[in-house]
Motif scaffolding. Sequence first.
Motif, PDB file in Angstrom:
ATOM      1  N   HIS A 121       0.833  -1.200   0.000  1.00 46.97           N
ATOM      2  CA  HIS A 121       0.000   0.000   0.000  1.00 46.97           C
ATOM      3  C   HIS A 121       0.871   1.255   0.000  1.00 46.97           C
ATOM      4  N   THR A 122       1.912   1.266   0.835  1.00 45.91           N
ATOM      5  CA  THR A 122       2.805   2.419   0.894  1.00 45.91           C
ATOM      6  C   THR A 122       3.612   2.552  -0.392  1.00 45.91           C
ATOM      7  N   ALA A 123       4.024   1.433  -0.955  1.00 44.31           N
ATOM      8  CA  ALA A 123       4.777   1.470  -2.214  1.00 44.31           C
ATOM      9  C   ALA A 123       3.970   2.168  -3.307  1.00 44.31           C
ATOM     10  N   ALA A 124       2.674   1.900  -3.334  1.00 40.51           N
ATOM     11  CA  ALA A 124       1.811   2.493  -4.360  1.00 40.51           C
ATOM     12  C   ALA A 124       1.805   4.011  -4.287  1.00 40.51           C
ATOM     13  N   GLN A 125       2.007   4.545  -3.074  1.00 42.54           N
ATOM     14  CA  GLN A 125       2.015   5.998  -2.908  1.00 42.54           C
ATOM     15  C   GLN A 125       3.344   6.615  -3.345  1.00 42.54           C
ATOM     16  N   ASN A 126       4.306   5.777  -3.670  1.00 42.44           N
ATOM     17  CA  ASN A 126       5.645   6.277  -3.994  1.00 42.44           C
ATOM     18  C   ASN A 126       6.132   5.908  -5.387  1.00 42.44           C
ATOM     19  N   PHE A 127       5.238   5.411  -6.238  1.00 42.04           N
ATOM     20  CA  PHE A 127       5.640   5.145  -7.610  1.00 42.04           C
ATOM     21  C   PHE A 127       5.860   6.456  -8.350  1.00 42.04           C
TER      22      PHE A 127
END
Length: 316
Positions: free
Chosen positions: A125-131
């Motif tokens: 979930h956090t990775a998705a905010q940092n693409f």
Amino acid sequence: MEESKSAQDENALIARICWHYFKEGQTQDVIARHLNITRKKVNRILGEARTSGFVQIILPQAVAVRIDLENALTAKFGLGRVIVVPTPIEGDDVRAMVGSAAGQYISENLPPSGTLGISWGGTIHTAAQNFLPRPEGGDRVVLLCGGLAESTRINPYDNAASVARALNAKCFYVTAPMFASSETLRDALVASEPVRSVLSMAGQLDMALLSAIDLSEQSKALEYGVIDEPSRLSLIEAGAVGDICGHYLDVQGKKVKHPLAQKVINPSIEDLKKTGQLVLAAGGTHKYAIILAAIRAGLCHVLICDENVAKALLAA
């Protein structure tokens, strides 16, 4: 040589301070006490980082925070790459730190018109905010697990949708529950369309971003209602230390036989291993055992973790 090492150490300190300040949200006072330096030095470094361009939208991973740990882990386990982020100064929830690094790594390494598989969890979930933004160009996101009947803070379908939006990608869902009510139903669902066609994509992935689900008392699987306490204890008794993409493993990386494991709707380990690059993003010492199991099972080419986990893995 000494000058080069000095510059390397200084860059590592700058990177560490920026991680704690911009990614973790710590104050300058807390960072100064943690690193045993003056607040004035922290303030100066942050100011210079902004004006020099060192701090951009995201922190550059080219400057390693702990290159010594990264190199040692790469050599010990024969991994393609290891990225070690700072362990949070306060608390033990490292998902923001690890997820941020994972989002950047995937953005920079997923090939054009690539196919990315994802599992579920807070780190994803956090990775998705940092693409990083990508032009719309045929990328595909494949969810590698089923969904949950009740909505939670971190829902697999929400994870997949967030990643797809961030990458301007087409998304493929496993339209079935994460766990079937019986092994017979599980087999029937896996054999049906469109479940079968989506799961079969696992053997054709360019990259997969996997999280590690532990079985400790801190497990988010418990908090989100994915499994209950009796199931957790039963899995531990059977030898499991956690799961990777629904595959329950012992600490040696071998699959554990358990009734719950027979009901998971997920791609096979054999298909997952066909992936061009398996990226395992997980942190927190409570996940140490399942991270080690994943490496031993061959389900990790690139590891993204925090310092404490890295040290524990080196001592294994």
